[in-house]
Scaffold this motif. Structure first.
Motif, PDB file in Angstrom:
ATOM      1  N   ASN A 269      31.232  54.136  16.924  1.00  0.00           N
ATOM      2  CA  ASN A 269      31.185  54.300  15.459  1.00  0.00           C
ATOM      3  C   ASN A 269      32.295  53.465  14.822  1.00  0.00           C
ATOM      4  OD1 ASN A 269      33.689  56.022  15.300  1.00  0.00           O
ATOM      5  ND2 ASN A 269      32.410  57.352  16.564  1.00  0.00           N
TER       6      ASN A 269
ATOM      7  N   THR B  68      40.518  53.952  -0.283  1.00  0.00           N
ATOM      8  CA  THR B  68      39.541  53.580   0.738  1.00  0.00           C
ATOM      9  C   THR B  68      38.899  54.853   1.240  1.00  0.00           C
ATOM     10  OG1 THR B  68      39.204  52.502   2.898  1.00  0.00           O
ATOM     11  CG2 THR B  68      41.298  53.640   2.597  1.00  0.00           C
TER      12      THR B  68
ATOM     13  N   VAL C 298      40.673  46.464   3.597  1.00  0.00           N
ATOM     14  CA  VAL C 298      39.281  46.947   3.630  1.00  0.00           C
ATOM     15  C   VAL C 298      38.469  46.071   2.676  1.00  0.00           C
ATOM     16  CG1 VAL C 298      37.770  48.930   3.174  1.00  0.00           C
ATOM     17  CG2 VAL C 298      40.092  49.290   4.054  1.00  0.00           C
TER      18      VAL C 298
ATOM     19  N   ASP D 158      38.859  46.098   7.901  1.00  0.00           N
ATOM     20  CA  ASP D 158      37.834  47.138   7.914  1.00  0.00           C
ATOM     21  C   ASP D 158      36.605  46.562   7.203  1.00  0.00           C
ATOM     22  OD1 ASP D 158      36.152  49.295   7.442  1.00  0.00           O
ATOM     23  OD2 ASP D 158      37.788  50.706   7.087  1.00  0.00           O
TER      24      ASP D 158
ATOM     25  N   GLY E 122      27.054  54.154  15.233  1.00  0.00           N
ATOM     26  CA  GLY E 122      27.312  52.923  15.984  1.00  0.00           C
ATOM     27  C   GLY E 122      28.449  52.181  15.327  1.00  0.00           C
TER      28      GLY E 122
END
Ligand SMILES: *Cc1c(COP(=O)(O)O)cnc(C)c1O
Length: 373
Positions: A58, A84, A130, A156, A193
């Motif tokens: 994940n 975030t 991010v 990210d 995932g």
């Protein structure tokens, strides 16, 4: 009701190919790793323009395993955005390290490079930008600050599959990118995932070992690793989805362009896109001073909306021990109070988008009237 995101329609469009991929994975007899995972990793690396892709369980694990592979641990600090999804912070905390929040640029919602240097201390090890809402963060200044201070950069990318920064697809601007394939992401599996992409062979190797119990050779464990592997059935589904990602991202862009044009004058702050950014519109986030009333009015008009995110990480109960107080990160807090995500996705029709615009226009009229009385 206009749905926020129609995942059932996504399946129906690719049903034959997805079913064939799942059947292939089941028939392979290999239910951990194997050909589907390896093929997806190769296709994912090529798509991202990265030398290596490593499938994991994940997106949170993708972030966490990269930080572990970078030897981030207790006493270390990692610079993160104040606004975030909490996973970005949790990955740092899971290493025993401390997330150090930096405010975003109020227009792009992405970490403000001009504020990073002041947050660097002798304990800082990594900068973790991010690519929020599908728009790339401003990587060049982030990378030059990191280089100057000898820090590593982990991106990210959970919300930004396919986005480009200065013409180049995200995937290896920094030392590594962590991806999530949570079903609602632009590249979504049908379960959990994740993946890491990187050009750093040593980092890739460490992550491959860490995701598999710290083992390269079965029953020989070099480090205390984790069980975080990408499922082959999900990998088979992701191969089909990846082949359609550009087309589906371009449908999102069409909706965003329609919103951009139609929402002017509705009293909302619309997304700002710097000229070097090619976003993929994971979310279409507007701001409105009476956000909660707007959300209710849109709901009454049949438009589903969501808030990304209502509480910034520093004000979550989960981080109460860190002693943050309201007002400490005012830009993040204002975004949390004013942001609203409108429906967007590859299966939202142009007529639906027009209906969203009409609903926004009529609530704008209604709220102007109610302000006057
Ligand atoms: C979704 C998301 C994650 C976590 O991904 P999971 O696959 O749900 O663990 C991390 N960061 C951001 C910004 C996300 O949106």
């Amino acid at each position: 009701m206009i749905p926020f995101l129609d995942l059932g329609a996504a399946y129906r469009e690719l049903q034959a190919e997805i079913n064939a991929g799942v059947a292939r994975a089941l028939a392979s007899g290999q239910y951990i790793g194997g050909p589907e995972v390896e093929a997806f990793e190769a296709e994912c690396a090529t798509y991202c323009g990265a030398a290596h892709a490593i499938g994991v369980a994940n997106g949170l694990d993708a972030l966490h395993l990269v930080l572990r592979a970078m030897d981030v641990g207790p006493g270390d600090e990692v610079i993160v955005p104040s606004n975030t999804y909490i996973a970005t912070w949790l990955a740092v905390s899971q290493c025993g390290a401390t997330p150090v929040p930096v405010e975003p640029d109020a227009r792009t919602y992405n970490i403000d490079p001009a504020l990073i240097e002041a947050a660097i201390t002798p304990r800082t090890k990594v900068v973790l930008p991010v690519h929020l809402y599908g728009q790339p963060a401003d990587m060049d200044p982030i990378l030059s600050i990191a280089r100057k201070h000898g820090l590593r950069v982990l991106e990210d990318g959970a919300q930004a599959h396919g986005a480009r920064y200065k013409g180049q697809r995200l995937g290896a601007h920094g030392d590594a990118v962590a991806w999530s394939f949570y079903p609602g992401k632009n590249l979504g599996a049908m379960g959990d995932g994740g993946a890491v992409t990187t050009n750093d062979a040593q980092l890739a190797d460490r992550i491959r070992v860490l995701r598999n119990y710290g083992s390269r050779v079965k029953y020989v464990n070099e480090v205390q690793g984790y069980n975080s592997r990408l499922d082959p059935v999900q990998a088979a589904i992701l191969r089909v989805k990846l082949a359609n990602l550009d087309e589906w991202n371009s449908r999102r862009s069409t909706i965003a362009a329609r919103y951009r044009q139609g929402l002017v004058g509705c009293g909302m702050t619309l997304p700002y896109v710097p000229d070097w950014a090619e976003p993929v519109w994971h979310l279409y986030v507007v701001q409105h001073p009476q956000r909660d009333a707007l959300q209710k009015q849109l709901g009454d008009a049949g438009v589903s909306t969501l808030i990304h995110y209502p509480i910034p990480p520093h004000l979550q109960l989960a981080y109460s021990a860190a002693g943050y107080v309201p007002g400490q990160f005012p830009i993040a807090e204002r975004i949390a109070n004013q942001c609203l995500s409108l429906p967007i996705g590859p299966h939202l029709g142009v007529q639906d988008a027009n209906n969203v615009i009409a609903a926004c226009a009529s609530t704008a009229g209604a709220s102007t009237k109610s302000n006057v009385q």
